[in-house]
Scaffold this motif. Structure first.
Motif, mmCIF file in Angstrom:
data_model
loop_
_atom_site.group_PDB
_atom_site.id
_atom_site.type_symbol
_atom_site.label_atom_id
_atom_site.label_comp_id
_atom_site.label_asym_id
_atom_site.label_seq_id
_atom_site.Cartn_x
_atom_site.Cartn_y
_atom_site.Cartn_z
ATOM 1 N N LYS A 55 44.618 -27.072 26.299
ATOM 2 C CA LYS A 55 45.388 -27.287 27.528
ATOM 3 C C LYS A 55 46.063 -28.649 27.591
ATOM 4 O O LYS A 55 47.217 -28.750 28.017
ATOM 5 C CB LYS A 55 44.479 -27.091 28.741
ATOM 6 C CG LYS A 55 43.950 -25.671 28.909
ATOM 7 C CD LYS A 55 45.077 -24.672 29.122
ATOM 8 C CE LYS A 55 44.543 -23.269 29.327
ATOM 9 N NZ LYS A 55 45.628 -22.263 29.492
ATOM 10 N N ARG A 59 50.104 -29.016 28.158
ATOM 11 C CA ARG A 59 50.692 -29.720 29.305
ATOM 12 C C ARG A 59 51.690 -30.767 28.854
ATOM 13 O O ARG A 59 52.759 -30.925 29.456
ATOM 14 C CB ARG A 59 49.581 -30.360 30.152
ATOM 15 C CG ARG A 59 48.861 -29.367 31.062
ATOM 16 C CD ARG A 59 48.042 -30.086 32.102
ATOM 17 N NE ARG A 59 46.910 -30.781 31.501
ATOM 18 C CZ ARG A 59 45.692 -30.263 31.346
ATOM 19 N NH1 ARG A 59 45.464 -29.026 31.753
ATOM 20 N NH2 ARG A 59 44.718 -30.964 30.806
ATOM 21 N N ARG A 62 54.822 -28.997 27.421
ATOM 22 C CA ARG A 62 55.570 -28.413 28.532
ATOM 23 C C ARG A 62 56.334 -29.507 29.290
ATOM 24 O O ARG A 62 57.481 -29.312 29.710
ATOM 25 C CB ARG A 62 54.620 -27.668 29.465
ATOM 26 C CG ARG A 62 55.333 -26.793 30.496
ATOM 27 C CD ARG A 62 54.349 -26.084 31.390
ATOM 28 N NE ARG A 62 53.544 -25.134 30.652
ATOM 29 C CZ ARG A 62 52.217 -25.201 30.515
ATOM 30 N NH1 ARG A 62 51.537 -26.181 31.108
ATOM 31 N NH2 ARG A 62 51.564 -24.299 29.821
#
Length: 308
Positions: A55, A59, A62
Motif C-alpha cells: 500500500k 499511494r 498514485r
C-alpha cells in the motif's frame, strides 16, 4: 518498417472539436513548469518507490501520476466501481479505449499497475520515465515475430499476480470514434487464467461537452499534443470502471475481446451487441439400415407320382 497488420486509425486534425475554452499563455507556462517539477520529483523518489512495497508504494505512485494530471489542469473523475483496487496475489488484464497519452497516467492515478506499451513510449519525456519505472512490458509493433514472446511475458506477469494495463485497439482514436479490440492480448489473459477488467475513458469540458482536443492522433508530435492539452481550460477525464469479466466466461480470445469492447461501449452510452458464438446443430447419426428378414422356409413339395 510497418506491415499490413499494423493498427491504423482514420482520425486526424479534422476530428478535433472546436470551441474549447483556453487558458492564458502564462498559465500554460506554469503548467509545463509544474509537470517538469513532478518529473523531477519522480526521479528523486525512484529509489524510495523501488524500496517500498504494498500500500505505501501504491499511494506514492498514485500521487505521482495524479500530480501529472493536476499539473496540466486535468480533473480526474472515477465512475462505476470506485473501489477498484488490486487484489494481493491476483493478476488481471486491464483494458481501455485509447485516446491520449493521458490514458496511462489516469489509469495509474486510479490504480498503479504495469503496462503493455509500444517501445517508442519508453523514450518519451515525462511519461517514458514513469512507465519504465512502473515495470512496463514493451511491444515492438513492427516486428511480428516478437509478438508470441511478448504475449508469453504478459501472461507470466499476470499469472504472477500483476495487474497489466493494455490498449487493445493498438493505436489512438479521437474518442468519438473507436477501433475494434484486437484479440491477441486477450489470449494472454486466457493463458494466465486471470480476469479482464474493462475501463472506459472519456474527455469532457467543464460544461459537460465531450471533447476530442486531448486526443493524440495523426502524425503530430508528442510535444504538439502536450501544448494543446496545456492550453485547455476545465478539462475533465472520466474513467468508468466496468464489471470484471471472470476467467472462463468466453470460449476464446475473440469472444473475450468482444465482451470487453461491448462493456466499454456500453459504459460510454454506445449500444453494441457482442458477437455471439455460433452454436452448431447436433449431428444426428443416421440409423443403421434394418437387416432383411430371413425368408420363411418353403413347405415341402408333394411327392410326384411315378408312372408304372
Amino acid at each position: 518498417m510497418s506491415h499490413a497488420w499494423m493498427p491504423k486509425s482514420p482520425c486526424g486534425d479534422g476530428c478535433l472539436t472546436e470551441g474549447a475554452p483556453k487558458v492564458a499563455f502564462a498559465r500554460r507556462v506554469l503548467r509545463f513548469t509544474a509537470a517538469i517539477g513532478v518529473t523531477f520529483g519522480a526521479f528523486l523518489s525512484a529509489p524510495l518507490v523501488l524500496m517500498l512495497r504494498g500500500k505505501p508504494r501504491e499511494r506514492l505512485v498514485r500521487l505521482l501520476f495524479a500530480g501529472i494530471l493536476r499539473s496540466f489542469g486535468v480533473k480526474l473523475r472515477v465512475l462505476g466501481d470506485e473501489r477498484f483496487r488490486a487484489v494481493p496475489g491476483r493478476g488481471a488484464l486491464v483494458v481501455n479505449n485509447h485516446i491520449s497519452w493521458l490514458d496511462i497516467i489516469a489509469v495509474n492515478a486510479v490504480q498503479p499497475m504495469r503496462a503493455l506499451a509500444k517501445k517508442e513510449v519508453g523514450a518519451w519525456p515525462v511519461l517514458g520515465l514513469l512507465v519504465r519505472r512502473g515495470g512496463s512490458i514493451f511491444l515492438d509493433r513492427e516486428n511480428l515475430r516478437s509478438l508470441p514472446a511478448t504475449m508469453d511475458e504478459l501472461a507470466s506477469a499476470m499469472r504472477g499476480g500483476s495487474l497489466v494495463s493494455v490498449t487493445p485497439e493498438g493505436t489512438t482514436w479521437c474518442g468519438l470514434g473507436s477501433g475494434r479490440f484486437r484479440p491477441a492480448t486477450f489470449q494472454a489473459a486466457i493463458d494466465g487464467g486471470v480476469p479482464v477488467r474493462p475501463l472506459a475513458l472519456r474527455f469532457r469540458l467543464a460544461d459537460g461537452r465531450e471533447t476530442t482536443q486531448p486526443a493524440f492522433i495523426g502524425p503530430e508530435s508528442l510535444i504538439a499534443s502536450l501544448r494543446r492539452v496545456a492550453a485547455l481550460r476545465g478539462l475533465v477525464l472520466e474513467v468508468h470502471v466496468c464489471p470484471e469479466i471472470a476467467p472462463g466466461r468466453a470460449s476464446g480470445r475473440r469472444e473475450l475481446a468482444a465482451l470487453a469492447e461491448s462493456a466499454v461501449q456500453a459504459a460510454l452510452g454506445r449500444v453494441q451487441i457482442p458477437a455471439q458464438r455460433r452454436r452448431r446443430a447436433p449431428v444426428v447419426a443416421p440409423a443403421p439400415a434394418a437387416a432383411p428378414a430371413p425368408a420363411a422356409p418353403s413347405a415341402p413339395s408333394a411327392p410326384k407320382a411315378v408312372s408304372q
